[in-house]
Design an enzyme around this catalytic site. Structure first.
Site, PDB file in Angstrom:
ATOM      1  N   CYS A 259       0.360  -6.675   2.385  1.00 56.92           N
ATOM      2  CA  CYS A 259       1.504  -7.563   2.630  1.00 56.92           C
ATOM      3  C   CYS A 259       2.358  -7.846   1.400  1.00 56.92           C
ATOM      4  O   CYS A 259       3.512  -7.424   1.324  1.00 56.92           O
ATOM      5  CB  CYS A 259       1.013  -8.878   3.212  1.00 56.92           C
ATOM      6  SG  CYS A 259       0.291  -8.668   4.839  1.00 56.92           S
ATOM      7  N   ILE A 260       1.797  -8.571   0.431  1.00 56.09           N
ATOM      8  CA  ILE A 260       2.637  -9.131  -0.633  1.00 56.09           C
ATOM      9  C   ILE A 260       3.345  -8.063  -1.480  1.00 56.09           C
ATOM     10  O   ILE A 260       4.516  -8.219  -1.799  1.00 56.09           O
ATOM     11  CB  ILE A 260       1.839 -10.143  -1.470  1.00 56.09           C
ATOM     12  CG1 ILE A 260       1.406 -11.266  -0.532  1.00 56.09           C
ATOM     13  CG2 ILE A 260       2.679 -10.739  -2.599  1.00 56.09           C
ATOM     14  CD1 ILE A 260       0.444 -12.233  -1.124  1.00 56.09           C
TER      15      ILE A 260
END
Ligand SMILES: NC(=O)c1ccc[n+]([C@@H]2O[C@H](COP(=O)([O-])OP(=O)(O)OC[C@H]3O[C@@H](n4cnc5c(N)ncnc54)[C@H](O)[C@@H]3O)[C@@H](O)[C@H]2O)c1
Length: 426
Positions: A259-260
């Site tokens: 994700c990040i």
């Protein structure tokens, strides 16, 4: 109501199990045959989902998996949880969403609700999915419903799971929002309705960008504190005593996971399409991607204090997963750190209780996790804690280490006294 989940990974499997436990007949559609077989045998391959849950749901005939997508036509609700990676150019790669949507298109029939959960740029549900389904001659709201609902699962988090993490839902029409939120209310404690799919898509990207930017801020602070000779962790702990207006974020060896490191690029790409440059996102990426280099610098300087060069030194990496207590290696900064240290001539090995083997792309080398034996630890010229898995006995490690670089503040309570001097913290 028959529920189907396309893509049984870190996001899709917990969701499918939650629906099955909620009493719904749930089918997982998955291209990976090994996962299909594992589920049908009642076995989980995701640490957050235990095999007993899967086995019970399978035995109760509430959960099954298949790679035969023609069965999609029997489903009332279809939720897409496929990967959304980046291309080499860092542009969004929505090909997995398109592949899943094509399968849905083939089986689309009146009465179906389709929900996209994969993280993506604002507009995907309206601009990419809706035209594909409209093309079939079916009308939104009359024949089918379509919504976006971001997944917020946090692998390894024992407190928050699919059921107690509030769910944001945004349909391409108000009726789609209403129908999709009614479905989630069956298994999720709190549902927040957004006014559109675009808002729900942007909400997820804001959440991850917020983390990427704040982590970059403290990563920069860590480098700044190192220059000033200050203890970063102590500075953050002191600031965190403020009961309002401050939320602590912690530095680390770099960011990882699905994700990040990736999702903010979905937002900046979309902004760029409209002539807008998202500067915080690119700055955060620049700072975060420099962290492995900073860790290498800490190792080099530590060895230097011991009058040793990196070249030929034995280095033992502790933890390679991108975060604690999980086996996920996606985008893990450990790989970049190991490769950089190897390029400097170090003999690198690693220990990770969750990751038995890793592959280094640069030289296509496979490495296996070594056991933490007395000798292995005390012989290493330097230990480098990259991931702070709770299974590891850090006091035992510190006692035997000649030198230790701690990128996670795991050794905070072991500092000073008899251990002082051999620990270098980020
Ligand atoms: N992992 C997380 O912590 C997390 C958290 C929030 C959101 N997300 C988002 O959720 C989405 C899924 O992520 P994930 O971590 O579950 O990925 P994953 O790789 O663990 O799982 C995706 C699954 O989809 C399967 N798949 C791929 N193409 C398919 C197709 N055409 N049909 C059926 N199955 C297909 C893959 O085999 C895999 O099992 C991504 O958009 C991600 O950004 C992930």
């Amino acid at each position: 109501m028959r529920i189907s989940v396309i893509g049984l990974g870190y996001v899709g499997l917990p969701l499918a199990v939650e629906f099955a436990q909620g009493g719904f007949v749930t089918t997982g559609f998955e291209v990976d045959e090994r996962k299909v077989r594992a589920i049908n045998r009642g076995e989980s391959y995701i640490p957050d989902v235990n095999s007993t849950q899967v086995a019970e749901a399978v035995a109760a005939k509430k959960l099954s998996a298949t790679s035969d997508f023609t069965a999609l036509k029997n489903q009332e609700v279809i939720i897409i949880c496929v990967p959304t990676p980046l291309r080499k150019t860092k542009d969004p790669d929505v090909s997995f969403i398109l592949a899943a949507a094509e399968k849905i298109q083939d089986s689309l029939r009146p009465g179906q609700l389709i929900i996209l959960e994969s993280t993506t740029y604002p507009g995907t549900t309206d601009e990419v999915l809706r035209p594909m389904f409209d093309e079939k001659g079916l009308k939104i709201d009359e024949d089918y419903f379509l919504a976006f609902s971001p997944e917020r699962v946090d692998p390894g988090n024992e407190k928050f799971n699919t059921r107690n993490i509030p769910k944001v839902v945004g349909g391409v029409t108000p009726a789609s929002t209403e129908v999709a939120s009614a479905v989630y209310r069956e298994i999720v404690e709190k549902v927040h309705c957004a006014s559109s799919a675009r808002v729900a898509e942007a909400c997820k990207l804001l959440e991850n960008t917020y983390r990427a930017v704040n982590i970059a801020l403290v990563n920069e602070l860590a480098q700044l504190c190192y220059t000033l000779g200050l203890d970063t962790w102590e500075v953050i702990a002191a600031a965190a005593t403020k009961p309002f207006g401050f939320m602590p974020f912690y530095p680390g060896p770099g960011i990882g996971g699905h994700c990040i490191p990736l999702d903010p690029h979905y937002l900046s790409w979309k902004a760029r399409m409209h002539g807008f440059e998202a500067r915080f996102i690119s700055l955060a990426e620049e700072v975060n991607s420099r962290m492995p280099e900073h860790v290498v610098e800490l190792v080099t300087k530590g060895l230097n204090q011991h009058r040793k060069p990196v070249n030929g030194s034995k280095l033992l990496i502790i933890g390679v997963a991108y975060k604690r207590d999980i086996d996920d290696m996606r985008e893990s900064p450990a790989l970049a750190i190991i490769e950089k240290l190897q390029r400097l001539g170090a003999e690198v090995s690693y220990h990770d209780p969750y990751v038995p083997e890793i592959r280094l792309e640069a030289n296509d080398e496979r490495m296996r996790s070594v056991d933490l034996k007395d000798e292995t630890v005390s012989r290493a010229d330097c230990l480098v804690i990259i991931t702070d898995h709770r299974k590891i006995d850090y006091a035992w490690l510190v006692e035997r280490a000649q030198l230790l670089v701690d990128t996670r503040n795991t050794t905070r309570d072991l500092d000073g006294g008899r251990f002082g001097g051999k620990i270098i913290r980020l």
